[in-house]
Write an enzyme that holds these catalytic residues in place. Structure first.
Site, PDB file in Angstrom:
ATOM      1  N   SER A 126       0.844  -1.200   0.000  1.00  0.00           N
ATOM      2  CA  SER A 126       0.000   0.000   0.000  1.00  0.00           C
ATOM      3  C   SER A 126       0.875   1.245   0.000  1.00  0.00           C
ATOM      4  O   SER A 126       2.012   1.218   0.478  1.00  0.00           O
ATOM      5  CB  SER A 126      -0.876   0.019   1.254  1.00  0.00           C
ATOM      6  OG  SER A 126      -0.064   0.189   2.406  1.00  0.00           O
ATOM      7  N   ASP A 127       0.352   2.325  -0.535  1.00  0.00           N
ATOM      8  CA  ASP A 127       0.994   3.614  -0.270  1.00  0.00           C
ATOM      9  C   ASP A 127       0.864   3.862   1.239  1.00  0.00           C
ATOM     10  O   ASP A 127       0.080   3.200   1.922  1.00  0.00           O
ATOM     11  CB  ASP A 127       0.339   4.736  -1.093  1.00  0.00           C
ATOM     12  CG  ASP A 127       1.311   5.911  -1.293  1.00  0.00           C
ATOM     13  OD1 ASP A 127       2.250   6.074  -0.476  1.00  0.00           O
ATOM     14  OD2 ASP A 127       1.123   6.688  -2.247  1.00  0.00           O
ATOM     15  N   TRP A 128       1.615   4.804   1.754  1.00  0.00           N
ATOM     16  CA  TRP A 128       1.678   4.987   3.210  1.00  0.00           C
ATOM     17  C   TRP A 128       0.314   5.429   3.772  1.00  0.00           C
ATOM     18  O   TRP A 128      -0.188   6.481   3.411  1.00  0.00           O
ATOM     19  CB  TRP A 128       2.795   5.980   3.547  1.00  0.00           C
ATOM     20  CG  TRP A 128       4.108   5.292   3.812  1.00  0.00           C
ATOM     21  CD1 TRP A 128       4.921   5.467   4.908  1.00  0.00           C
ATOM     22  CD2 TRP A 128       4.771   4.285   3.018  1.00  0.00           C
ATOM     23  NE1 TRP A 128       6.011   4.624   4.835  1.00  0.00           N
ATOM     24  CE2 TRP A 128       5.947   3.891   3.696  1.00  0.00           C
ATOM     25  CE3 TRP A 128       4.470   3.638   1.821  1.00  0.00           C
ATOM     26  CZ2 TRP A 128       6.820   2.912   3.221  1.00  0.00           C
ATOM     27  CZ3 TRP A 128       5.346   2.653   1.335  1.00  0.00           C
ATOM     28  CH2 TRP A 128       6.498   2.319   2.031  1.00  0.00           C
ATOM     29  N   PHE A 129      -0.262   4.577   4.580  1.00  0.00           N
ATOM     30  CA  PHE A 129      -1.591   4.773   5.183  1.00  0.00           C
ATOM     31  C   PHE A 129      -2.723   4.702   4.145  1.00  0.00           C
ATOM     32  O   PHE A 129      -3.790   5.267   4.349  1.00  0.00           O
ATOM     33  CB  PHE A 129      -1.667   6.099   5.964  1.00  0.00           C
ATOM     34  CG  PHE A 129      -0.533   6.284   6.929  1.00  0.00           C
ATOM     35  CD1 PHE A 129      -0.395   5.451   8.036  1.00  0.00           C
ATOM     36  CD2 PHE A 129       0.427   7.272   6.733  1.00  0.00           C
ATOM     37  CE1 PHE A 129       0.668   5.599   8.923  1.00  0.00           C
ATOM     38  CE2 PHE A 129       1.494   7.437   7.612  1.00  0.00           C
ATOM     39  CZ  PHE A 129       1.616   6.597   8.716  1.00  0.00           C
ATOM     40  N   ALA A 130      -2.468   3.997   3.033  1.00  0.00           N
ATOM     41  CA  ALA A 130      -3.522   3.846   2.010  1.00  0.00           C
ATOM     42  C   ALA A 130      -4.289   2.534   2.167  1.00  0.00           C
ATOM     43  O   ALA A 130      -5.120   2.212   1.334  1.00  0.00           O
ATOM     44  CB  ALA A 130      -2.930   3.953   0.611  1.00  0.00           C
TER      45      ALA A 130
END
Ligand SMILES: *[C@@H]1O[C@H](CO)[C@@H](O)[C@H](O)[C@H]1NC(C)=O
Ligand SMILES: *[C@@H]1O[C@H](CO)[C@@H](O)[C@H](O)[C@H]1NC(C)=O
Ligand SMILES: *[C@@H]1O[C@H](CO)[C@@H](O)[C@H](O)[C@H]1NC(C)=O
Ligand SMILES: *[C@@H]1O[C@H](CO)[C@@H](O)[C@H](O)[C@H]1NC(C)=O
Ligand SMILES: *[C@@H]1O[C@H](CO)[C@@H](O)[C@H](O)[C@H]1NC(C)=O
Ligand SMILES: *[C@@H]1O[C@H](CO)[C@@H](O)[C@H](O)[C@H]1NC(C)=O
Ligand SMILES: *[C@@H]1O[C@H](CO)[C@@H](O)[C@H](O)[C@H]1NC(C)=O
Ligand SMILES: *[C@@H]1O[C@H](CO)[C@@H](O)[C@H](O)[C@H]1NC(C)=O
Ligand SMILES: *[C@@H]1O[C@H](CO)[C@@H](O)[C@H](O)[C@H]1NC(C)=O
Ligand SMILES: *[C@@H]1O[C@H](CO)[C@@H](O)[C@H](O)[C@H]1NC(C)=O
Ligand SMILES: *[C@@H]1O[C@H](CO)[C@@H](O)[C@H](O)[C@H]1NC(C)=O
Length: 787
Positions: free
Chosen positions: A272-276
């Site tokens: 995931s993208d960061w916190f996605a």
């Protein structure tokens, strides 16, 4: 065996029925990944997975805050897994000391030079490896650049999928050749920063912007360069913040399972993208393999959508253990394939301190260990790419290259050294005084030094016995206060900058800090001798371009740390400009059809309100200008040189891989398991087009010969662009010299995505293949027919 068919312009409509009898077999040597070595790594991982208990398995798919890198995966020494260090970003290391700031992806694209793009990848890969980063979080091709206002376009390459695809492939192959895992990002539709992720607005939890993209547009535009990335054997992909068709990219079964795995044969892992990450079981079952950074937010390091929820999810059956094993399989296979278990540098001891310093958390008492210098001789390459990615847009009366000696005037706040530190601040305006080498956000870099334009010009002038006078406060220039300037310069160099950063889209395409007033004022005291140089992360409007007193224009993009040297090489003609625009510059910004969605007031606080319908379909950038018959200021592919080039009068077409005219329109595949990169037929050469180029001028130089394809419109669905880029080649020639060029078009290059059949299809009828020096300078063309 192949037949060669000569078709002159005069007989361009001639259609052949002669084909090679031999089907050109797929060449496995083209594969970047050694399939048997991959299988061996995969088998090894299977044995290791059997040794893990459930808690360990859960930790293997969940990032941890406990580590020195921007992304960390904990080690499990028992099975020989040393953990993963994931580092930003696409133009070199972001959070590092004694690392290089490379030219941005946009600059690399503007070189149109496969070899330079590959060497850039190799140099970046060497630095990531040198710092002990297992995974380079790049290259980026999402955003592709749908909107010229996009805040992250410069991290990727070009709004043209073919050009971006080549750049992705070259970068990934060279990074991974050094044993560093690449991560192709951001998958997919992350075409704006504004409300890119969910956030609270006026007390309501508002879902992220949804990119609503139809199937054909997805395949022929946004997915295209990701397919090249998968084909290049990329180890990982990063799913993006946004939603696609109302479902978050990181929990989108159609994107991650059906398209990425089943259709493209991707065997690596999706992080995931960061916190996605927005869920546990749902995301996992939709195809998300690794949640990053693993914890819930920048203030909550203990909770996670993954972690303990993976354990309970397996226990209550919402996640199958088989799927969990598969996730680990995907994450660990590249690690062993690239020998990162036995042959990899440790993490640079300064990593944590540099990160802490970047976020203002380093205090004087903190230990700041010496970092490893991984820059090698990369400055030479950076200087070279900086020049090669500079596009000469205007050069009246051949004012460039400069001659010496003379009085050189330097203007604009982009010329001098920076006054705000070597790490660009991540605020909305950038900073006032000092040159821009790179943009902002996770794709930025901590410059270990900067050669500013003013510094390099002074050095050159000293060497030549010229004199430099300068005025670098834009407020003073914009007011037309030139009392500080005497005598009037023989040449006026105006340096403009445009700050573009992750997290915010651009509100204007004009260069920053009163740039238009600055240019007009300088041009008024320096008529016919004014040269404008832009440092920018994307398209600039150029309201002064037609000003008769602005004599030359250079778009120098974000050149990296050797900025001043790169531009001096061009200005004085040590390097002949060969860069070409990887995007279109409009006469009027209202000519662009793809603005950023920016809801305000009450409408912004409705959860599903943020939706961008990609109704323009395939018509972005030059395809839109062609379709609407809008004349741009400077077209896609455009760029001048200090010499001139010409093409031979005829193109010849050779056909491959076609059996007696009996060509299957669909790319059928007999294998059950999809090969990496998708159906291998798609990557087979079908035709080759030959031409020759000659340097007709008086100095040596390079140019980019470009091939565009027009599909047979009668057998195409509506919404087909007038022409699309399908080949380019950089050629360097001394005066009078000529060279043959061969373009290879693969099946995918000649096909369209048939949404009904869910296959790539070659249309019946005559293709028009045209070749030239920009998307609107295509002097020679030829017809070709497959079906
Ligand atoms: C799993 O293995 C780890 C590390 O060896 C150990 O600490 C933990 O207690 C084990 N958990 C279970 C449930 O057996
Ligand atoms: C999105 O919706 C469009 C229109 O219904 C459809 O063509 C496309 O396949 C969908 N794509 C995804 C990834 O859901
Ligand atoms: C199973 O566990 C997951 C993760 O803890 C939880 O979200 C889900 O509600 C549970 N489902 C059932 C049916 O208990
Ligand atoms: C940089 O050094 C490498 C080997 O260390 C060498 O192969 C390469 O040619 C050098 N590049 C330049 C531009 O000097
Ligand atoms: C979006 O609107 C907000 C509020 O009006 C404004 O501050 C911001 O600059 C806008 N962004 C863009 C990209 O237009
Ligand atoms: C533009 O110039 C005006 C006056 O010269 C000044 O007040 C203003 O701050 C400048 N704006 C920028 C963005 O530099
Ligand atoms: C160009 O410079 C000349 C001479 O200074 C001046 O007369 C003319 O108005 C200028 N043109 C523009 C477009 O500013
Ligand atoms: C740009 O286009 C807009 C809308 O069509 C128009 O109002 C404006 O005058 C144009 N600007 C220029 C500089 O031509
Ligand atoms: C986007 O398309 C959807 C579905 O057709 C529609 O409901 C919505 O109004 C459209 N949004 C915009 C901004 O046009
Ligand atoms: C360029 O090539 C064309 C076609 O061969 C020819 O007509 C033309 O004279 C050439 N131009 C120059 C400058 O050589
Ligand atoms: C082929 O395309 C070129 C470039 O767009 C154009 O000039 C030429 O007229 C086209 N030829 C045919 C036969 O359509």
């Amino acid at each position: 065996m192949l037949f060669k068919l000569r078709v002159s312009i005069a007989t361009a409509i001639f259609v052949t029925s002669l084909y090679s009898k031999e089907t050109l077999a797929y060449d496995a040597a083209d594969d970047a990944i050694d399939a048997s070595k991959w299988a061996a790594a995969s088998t090894k991982v299977n044995h290791l997975i059997a040794k893990l208990n459930l808690t360990e398995k859960a930790s293997m798919v969940t990032g941890t805050a406990d580590g020195q890198c921007i992304g960390n995966l904990a080690s499990v020494e028992r099975i020989g897994f040393g953990g993963l260090c994931l580092s930003d970003g696409p133009q070199g290391l972001h959070l590092a000391d004694l690392a290089s700031v490379f030219p941005s992806g946009l600059t690399a694209a503007a070189t149109w030079d496969r070899d330079l793009i590959a060497r850039r990848g190799a140099a970046m890969g060497a630095e990531f490896r040198g710092k002990g980063a297992n995974v380079m979080l790049g290259p980026s091709t999402g955003p592709l650049g749908r909107s010229p206002w996009g805040g992250r376009n410069w991290e990727g390459f070009s709004p043209d999928p073919y050009l971006s695809g080549v750049a992705m492939q070259e970068t990934i192959r060279s990074v991974q050749a050094l044993g560093v895992q690449a991560c192709a990002k951001h998958f997919i539709g992350n075409e704006q920063e504004t409300h890119r992720t969910n956030e609270e607005i006026d007390g309501f939890d508002v879902a992220a912007v949804s990119a609503n993209i139809d199937d054909r547009t997805l395949h022929e535009v946004y997915l295209w360069p990701f397919a090249d990335a998968v084909k290049a054997g990329v180890a990982s992909l990063m799913c993006s913040y946004n939603r696609v068709n109302m479902t978050y990219s990181c929990e989108n079964d159609l994107l991650l399972n059906k398209i990425l795995r089943d259709e493209l044969g991707f065997e690596g892992y999706v992080m995931s993208d960061w916190f996605a990450t927005h869920s546990g079981a749902r995301a996992i079952n939709a195809g998300l393999d690794l949640s990053m950074p693993g914890y819930l937010s920048e203030t909550d390091f203990t909770h996670s959508y993954f972690g303990s929820h993976v354990v309970s999810g397996v226990k209550n059956g919402s996640i199958s253990e088989h799927r969990l094993n598969e996730m680990i399989q995907r994450i660990l296979t590249p690690y062993f394939y690239f020998n990162q278990d036995t042959d990899y540098p440790t993490i640079d001891p300064s990593s944590y301190a540099v990160t802490a310093a970047t976020y203002g958390l380093l205090s004087a008492e903190d230990l700041a260990p010496a970092g490893r210098d991984v820059r090698g001789n990369h400055s030479t390459l950076i200087r070279e790419i900086g020049s090669a990615g500079t596009v000469l847009l205007k050069n009246l009366n051949n004012i460039l290259p400069l001659e010496s000696p003379m009085v050189i005037g330097v203007f604009g706040n982009d010329a001098p050294d920076v006054t705000a530190g070597l790490l660009y601040p991540s605020n909305n305006n950038g900073f006032e005084i000092g040159t821009l080498t790179v943009g902002g956000g996770s794709g930025s870099g901590r410059n270990s030094y900067i050669v500013s334009p003013l510094e390099a010009i002074k050095a050159r002038a000293k060497h030549d016995g010229s004199r430099v006078i300068y005025l670098t406060d834009n407020d003073i220039v914009a007011e037309g206060d030139f009392k500080g300037i005497y005598p009037w310069p023989d040449i006026c160099l105006v340096f403009l900058k445009t700050w573009v950063s992750e997290g915010i889209d651009r509100i204007t395409l004009e260069a920053d800090w009163n740039s238009t007033e600055v240019v007009n004022q300088v041009a008024s005291i320096c008529p016919g001798k004014t040269v404008v140089i832009t440092h920018t992360g994307g398209v600039n409007s150029m309201p002064w371009a037609d000003n008769e007193n602005v004599t030359a224009i250079l778009a120098a993009h974000y050149p990296g740390q050797e900025s001043g040297n790169s531009i001096v090489d061009i200005l004085w003609g040590d390097v002949n400009p060969s860069g070409k625009l990887p995007y279109t510059i409009a006469k009027n910004t209202s000519d662009y059809n793809t603005p950023i969605l920016n809801l305000t007031g009450a409408s912004a606080a409705i959860s599903d309100a943020w939706q961008v319908n990609f109704t323009e379909g395939l018509m972005i950038d030059y395809r839109h200008f062609d379709a609407q018959e809008i004349t741009p200021l400077y077209e896609f592919g455009y760029g001048l040189s200090y010499t001139s080039f010409n093409l031979s009068t005829e193109l010849s077409v050779q056909y491959h891989g076609i059996v007696n005219g009996d060509v299957s329109a669909l790319s059928l595949d007999s294998n059950k398991k999809t090969p990496v990169g998708g159906n291998s037929d798609l990557w087979c050469k079908m035709i080759e087009v030959d031409t020759a180029v000659v340097n007709t001028g008086f100095v040596a130089g390079a140019t980019i010969v470009q091939l565009y394809l027009s599909y047979p419109m009668k057998s195409m669905p509506s919404g087909t662009p007038f022409k699309v880029l399908r080949g380019f080649e950089k050629v360097t020639l001394s005066p009078g010299a000529h060279q043959m060029i061969r373009f290879s078009l693969r099946r995918r290059d000649l096909s369209f995505w048939d949404t009904e059949a869910q296959q790539w299809r070659i249309p019946e009828g005559l293709f028009n293949i045209s070749v030239g020096f920009s998307s609107r300078d295509l002097p020679i063309s030829v017809s070709a027919q497959i079906l």
